[in-house]
Design an enzyme around this catalytic site. Structure first.
Site, PDB file in Angstrom:
ATOM      1  N   MET A  33      -9.677  27.422  25.669  1.00  0.00           N
ATOM      2  CA  MET A  33     -11.012  27.302  25.862  1.00  0.00           C
ATOM      3  C   MET A  33     -11.167  26.754  27.683  1.00  0.00           C
ATOM      4  O   MET A  33     -12.107  26.466  27.714  1.00  0.00           O
ATOM      5  CB  MET A  33     -10.914  26.083  24.953  1.00  0.00           C
ATOM      6  CG  MET A  33     -11.252  27.405  23.181  1.00  0.00           C
ATOM      7  SD  MET A  33     -12.380  25.413  22.351  1.00  0.00           S
ATOM      8  CE  MET A  33     -12.559  24.446  21.774  1.00  0.00           C
ATOM      9  N   HIS A  40      -1.654  21.702  28.429  1.00  0.00           N
ATOM     10  CA  HIS A  40      -2.169  23.575  28.420  1.00  0.00           C
ATOM     11  C   HIS A  40      -0.903  23.885  29.253  1.00  0.00           C
ATOM     12  O   HIS A  40      -0.350  24.695  28.703  1.00  0.00           O
ATOM     13  CB  HIS A  40      -3.128  24.523  28.738  1.00  0.00           C
ATOM     14  CG  HIS A  40      -4.197  23.598  28.298  1.00  0.00           C
ATOM     15  ND1 HIS A  40      -5.186  22.387  28.847  1.00  0.00           N
ATOM     16  CD2 HIS A  40      -4.576  23.751  26.823  1.00  0.00           C
ATOM     17  CE1 HIS A  40      -6.061  22.304  27.575  1.00  0.00           C
ATOM     18  NE2 HIS A  40      -6.323  22.930  26.240  1.00  0.00           N
ATOM     19  N   GLN A  64     -16.303  29.056  16.418  1.00  0.00           N
ATOM     20  CA  GLN A  64     -15.386  27.351  16.062  1.00  0.00           C
ATOM     21  C   GLN A  64     -16.376  26.887  15.829  1.00  0.00           C
ATOM     22  O   GLN A  64     -16.025  25.294  15.628  1.00  0.00           O
ATOM     23  CB  GLN A  64     -14.198  27.708  16.272  1.00  0.00           C
ATOM     24  CG  GLN A  64     -14.084  27.579  17.891  1.00  0.00           C
ATOM     25  CD  GLN A  64     -12.530  27.690  18.338  1.00  0.00           C
ATOM     26  OE1 GLN A  64     -12.009  28.402  18.330  1.00  0.00           O
ATOM     27  NE2 GLN A  64     -12.005  26.085  18.637  1.00  0.00           N
ATOM     28  N   ASP A 154      -3.081  20.022  17.571  1.00  0.00           N
ATOM     29  CA  ASP A 154      -3.914  21.062  16.375  1.00  0.00           C
ATOM     30  C   ASP A 154      -3.464  21.124  15.298  1.00  0.00           C
ATOM     31  O   ASP A 154      -2.952  22.196  15.078  1.00  0.00           O
ATOM     32  CB  ASP A 154      -5.062  22.449  17.275  1.00  0.00           C
ATOM     33  CG  ASP A 154      -5.577  21.109  18.190  1.00  0.00           C
ATOM     34  OD1 ASP A 154      -7.186  20.864  18.019  1.00  0.00           O
ATOM     35  OD2 ASP A 154      -5.344  21.266  19.750  1.00  0.00           O
ATOM     36  N   GLN A 157      -4.520  23.595  12.492  1.00  0.00           N
ATOM     37  CA  GLN A 157      -4.962  24.773  13.303  1.00  0.00           C
ATOM     38  C   GLN A 157      -3.337  25.744  13.507  1.00  0.00           C
ATOM     39  O   GLN A 157      -3.310  26.665  12.960  1.00  0.00           O
ATOM     40  CB  GLN A 157      -4.881  24.609  14.514  1.00  0.00           C
ATOM     41  CG  GLN A 157      -5.249  25.911  15.519  1.00  0.00           C
ATOM     42  CD  GLN A 157      -6.017  25.783  16.873  1.00  0.00           C
ATOM     43  OE1 GLN A 157      -7.501  25.836  16.929  1.00  0.00           O
ATOM     44  NE2 GLN A 157      -5.480  25.312  17.959  1.00  0.00           N
TER      45      GLN A 157
HETATM   46  P1  AMP Z   1      -7.294  24.163  23.555  1.00  0.00           P
HETATM   47  O1  AMP Z   1      -7.614  24.455  25.233  1.00  0.00           O
HETATM   48  O2  AMP Z   1      -7.952  22.660  23.212  1.00  0.00           O
HETATM   49  O3  AMP Z   1      -8.729  24.768  22.269  1.00  0.00           O
HETATM   50  O4  AMP Z   1      -5.986  24.092  23.154  1.00  0.00           O
HETATM   51  C1  AMP Z   1      -5.281  25.384  23.599  1.00  0.00           C
HETATM   52  C2  AMP Z   1      -4.267  24.911  22.965  1.00  0.00           C
HETATM   53  O5  AMP Z   1      -4.052  23.809  23.343  1.00  0.00           O
HETATM   54  C3  AMP Z   1      -4.159  25.081  21.458  1.00  0.00           C
HETATM   55  O6  AMP Z   1      -2.223  25.248  21.108  1.00  0.00           O
HETATM   56  C4  AMP Z   1      -4.007  23.256  21.252  1.00  0.00           C
HETATM   57  O7  AMP Z   1      -3.257  22.704  20.216  1.00  0.00           O
HETATM   58  C5  AMP Z   1      -3.355  22.731  23.003  1.00  0.00           C
HETATM   59  N1  AMP Z   1      -3.076  21.724  23.255  1.00  0.00           N
HETATM   60  C6  AMP Z   1      -4.122  21.117  23.801  1.00  0.00           C
HETATM   61  N2  AMP Z   1      -4.188  19.541  24.078  1.00  0.00           N
HETATM   62  C7  AMP Z   1      -2.252  19.214  23.330  1.00  0.00           C
HETATM   63  C8  AMP Z   1      -1.820  18.490  24.593  1.00  0.00           C
HETATM   64  N3  AMP Z   1      -2.053  17.316  24.480  1.00  0.00           N
HETATM   65  N4  AMP Z   1      -0.327  18.509  24.157  1.00  0.00           N
HETATM   66  C9  AMP Z   1       0.115  20.691  24.113  1.00  0.00           C
HETATM   67  N5  AMP Z   1      -0.698  20.962  23.293  1.00  0.00           N
HETATM   68  C10 AMP Z   1      -2.180  20.913  23.514  1.00  0.00           C
END
Ligand code: AMP
Length: 282
Positions: A33, A40, A64, A154, A157
């Protein structure tokens, strides 16, 4: 550093992917997102181990978020995101408008059971995974990527999306990646920027309590008491606790002891207006 392509339409992305596939190149998708951080970027680096081409999608998915949640104020930092992805040598950003993803008349949803209905995030965000799964299903079929990388941050998820990809034969392999943390243990999150200085100082307590709980469970302390103590510690520290639970690491079913199988500890807690989630393996 290379120039990263930006696709705003399904058509533009599909043409690029078709050319890559025609050249025999694999494609990995990293759904996000935006408001990107090192966690990321770690997903991008992992994606590059699996595929020659990496697309990062940036889409703040309205379906969501519940009406009272932070969809409107969710951080949108496209220029910084693009610069980070260029530095990470990603090949492309998929950056669709809401109308590209959900054209007028859009009326379909993915219906989920299994790990989406176990009483964790789904108890507090009842429409969340339906929105996540629907947009991920669309991202997978729009991109026709060979791999998609998801963070363990997550955890529920990750399980939901992995199950869906298998159940619906989406033809994509879901690759998990361990959670990236700040040096004090706080899991990196786009929402951490909502925290005040005092809240930020308190936030690593979540990981510390979870680590101590995991150690007690490994030590064969009675599970119920160890979890109850950890819940109290979180509340005493000043959080509002949605849940802190020990679950089976694969099915997310409740567990009563280590004999029930591999255990994952999952937590969601709020400080001020910010909701933080985290999890660790035992
Ligand atoms: P988001 O943009 O927060 O919806 O997350 C996008 C992706 O990045 C999802 O697969 C999350 O699980 C992953 N993600 C977010 N924060 C972390 C983190 N600290 N370590 C690893 N993956 C992450």
């Amino acid at each position: 550093m290379s120039q990263v392509a930006v696709f705003e339409t399904v058509k533009a992305m599909r043409e690029a992917v078709a050319a890559w596939h025609a050249a025999g190149e694999k494609v990995a998708l990293v759904p996000t997102m935006g408001a990107l951080h090192e966690g990321h970027i770690a997903l991008v680096t992992e994606a590059q181990k699996h595929a020659r081409r990496v697309i990062v999608s940036i889409f703040v998915n309205p379906t969501q978020f519940a009406p009272h949640e932070d969809f409107k104020k969710y951080p949108r930092t496209f220029d910084s995101d693009r610069a980070q992805l260029e530095a990470a040598n990603a090949d492309a950003i998929y950056f669709p408008a809401v109308e590209e993803m959900y054209p007028p008349g859009f009326a379909s949803r993915v219906l989920l059971l299994g790990p989406a209905a176990v009483g964790l995030e789904d108890r507090f965000r009842p429409t969340h995974f339906e929105g996540v799964a629907t947009v991920c299903c669309k991202l997978f079929t729009q991109s026709k990527a060979d791999f998609a990388i998801f963070g363990e941050k997550d955890y529920q998820q990750l399980k939901v999306v992995t199950r869906m990809a298998r159940d619906l034969d989406l033809g994509i392999e879901i690759v998990p990646l361990a959670t990236f943390r700040e040096t004090d243990g706080l899991a990196m999150s786009s929402r951490n920027r909502y925290l005040s200085a005092d809240e930020r100082a308190l936030a690593p307590t979540l990981h510390k309590v979870m680590q101590a709980l995991a150690a007690r469970i490994r030590n064969d302390d009675p599970l119920f008491q160890a979890v109850a103590d950890a819940q109290n510690e979180i509340i005493t520290a000043g959080f509002e606790l949605d849940y802190l639970e020990a679950r089976h690491a694969d099915t997310l079913a409740p567990v009563t002891s280590r004999a029930d199988g591999p255990i994952r500890l999952l937590i969601a807690a709020r400080i001020g207006g910010t909701r933080l989630i985290d999890n660790i393996g035992v």
